[in-house]
Scaffold this active site. Structure first.
Site, PDB file in Angstrom:
ATOM      1  N   HIS A  18      11.931  10.635  -0.332  1.00 36.35           N
ATOM      2  CA  HIS A  18      11.162  10.801   0.899  1.00 36.35           C
ATOM      3  C   HIS A  18      10.609  12.212   1.049  1.00 36.35           C
ATOM      4  CE1 HIS A  18      13.436   7.070   2.489  1.00 36.35           C
ATOM      5  NE2 HIS A  18      12.325   6.750   1.850  1.00 36.35           N
ATOM      6  N   HIS A  41       8.238  -2.731  -2.532  1.00 34.58           N
ATOM      7  CA  HIS A  41       9.594  -3.152  -2.136  1.00 34.58           C
ATOM      8  C   HIS A  41       9.947  -2.378  -0.858  1.00 34.58           C
ATOM      9  CE1 HIS A  41       9.237  -3.836  -6.473  1.00 34.58           C
ATOM     10  NE2 HIS A  41      10.163  -4.768  -6.359  1.00 34.58           N
ATOM     11  N   SER A 102      10.799   4.506   3.999  1.00 40.49           N
ATOM     12  CA  SER A 102       9.456   4.914   3.594  1.00 40.49           C
ATOM     13  C   SER A 102       8.341   4.253   4.404  1.00 40.49           C
ATOM     14  CB  SER A 102       9.262   4.684   2.097  1.00 40.49           C
ATOM     15  OG  SER A 102       9.742   3.428   1.701  1.00 40.49           O
ATOM     16  N   GLU A 120       7.609  -7.331   1.157  1.00 45.24           N
ATOM     17  CA  GLU A 120       9.063  -7.474   1.285  1.00 45.24           C
ATOM     18  C   GLU A 120       9.423  -8.964   1.268  1.00 45.24           C
ATOM     19  OE1 GLU A 120      12.721  -7.292   1.132  1.00 45.24           O
ATOM     20  OE2 GLU A 120      11.683  -5.364   1.143  1.00 45.24           O
ATOM     21  N   GLY A 146       6.558  -8.004  -4.706  1.00 47.12           N
ATOM     22  CA  GLY A 146       5.749  -6.806  -4.872  1.00 47.12           C
ATOM     23  C   GLY A 146       5.292  -6.562  -6.292  1.00 47.12           C
ATOM     24  N   ASP A 166       9.564   1.082  -5.597  1.00 39.57           N
ATOM     25  CA  ASP A 166      10.959   1.493  -5.405  1.00 39.57           C
ATOM     26  C   ASP A 166      11.853   0.247  -5.440  1.00 39.57           C
ATOM     27  OD1 ASP A 166      13.340   2.677  -4.626  1.00 39.57           O
ATOM     28  OD2 ASP A 166      12.805   2.697  -2.495  1.00 39.57           O
TER      29      ASP A 166
END
Length: 283
Positions: A18, A41, A102, A120, A146, A166
């Protein structure tokens, strides 16, 4: 599908991920033209650090907890402050109970002209994500894998922006998927920035991954790794990395200041270790 990031929210890996995400977003904000954020993700958007899942591991205490309690001074502190400020904004009192994932960070740093697309699959995570940022018309939340979504999502109408990849790394073959996704993102959106996070449980595996990425022929791939303790496949995660494809021109210099400070603050038994280098540095 069963992965819940709340167990890991705010840990040292999130702090690295982050911090870099905020630095890239601030660079994108420096120009008035719109940008797009795509996350493959996305997770829940926000996490309750006082809840059962986060409390069970307590990993956030050695991540965002340390950074808030022992904020680096000087230039490093100035560079990390925008990230810490976002965390403080989520919490009305001095006690930290909520951590922004995020999607919440990207949403907070986006402007009226910018757009955000989050993928998601987990139904509970997606419901939480919709409650967190989904009421904003600039945000699109998609119930889709994703990995597969990148082909349809890229290129977006905006020439500028970033893709954050991610994955949970709970399924076999994730490093190969990451390599393929990077190649796809670059082929379809050469002007965008890609951020790819990965765990380091087996250094030989991650080195093999890095060699495969370097052979893709993609210019400008910056590798950033942080190790906070002994690396073991059977113990808690102690090292992770990020690849930044087409990084902002300012990022390498910022990392030279940021990464030593993160290593000093987040190292578990003394200072941690860092690596910042170029897998590819073509024009």
């Amino acid at each position: 599908m069963n992965y819940r990031h709340a167990f890991r929210a705010g840990n040292f890996a999130d702090a690295l991920k982050h911090t870099l995400l905020v630095r890239v977003l601030l660079h994108l904000r420096a120009k008035d033209t719109a940008f797009r954020v795509i996350e493959t993700h996305a997770g829940a958007g926000r996490y309750d650090l006082s809840g059962d899942q986060a409390a069970r591991t307590g990993e956030w205490r050695d991540g965002i907890g340390r950074l808030l309690a022992q904020t680096p001074a000087g230039d490093a502190g100035a560079l990390i402050e925008p990230y810490l400020a976002l965390v403080r904004t989520e919490n009305a009192c001095s006690e930290i109970k909520t951590y922004p994932g995020s999607p919440a960070i990207a949403h907070a740093l986006s402007r009226p002209q910018d757009r955000l697309t989050f993928y998601e699959l987990h139904p509970d995570e997606r419901t939480a994500l919709k409650a967190s940022v989904g009421r904003d018309r600039r945000v699109k939340i998609v119930d889709e894998d994703g990995w597969r979504a990148l082909k349809a999502a890229l290129p977006p109408p905006e020439r500028r922006g970033l893709v954050l990849i991610d994955p949970s790394f709970e399924e076999p073959g994730e490093f190969q998927r990451l390599t393929d996704a990077l190649a796809e993102a670059r082929r379809r959106w050469a002007t965008g920035t890609s951020l790819l996070w990965y765990p380091i449980k087996d250094p030989r595996e991650t080195e093999s991954f890095a060699r495969r990425v370097a052979k893709l022929g993609i210019p400008k791939i910056l590798r950033v790794e942080l190790t906070v303790g002994p690396i073991s496949a059977s113990e808690a995660l102690a090292a992770c990395g990020m690849l930044v494809v087409n990084p902002p021109w300012t990022l390498e210099g910022e990392l030279a200041v940021l990464m030593p400070a993160l290593a000093r603050t987040l190292g578990r038994d003394g200072p941690g270790r860092i690596r910042v280098d170029w897998l590819a540095r073509g024009s």
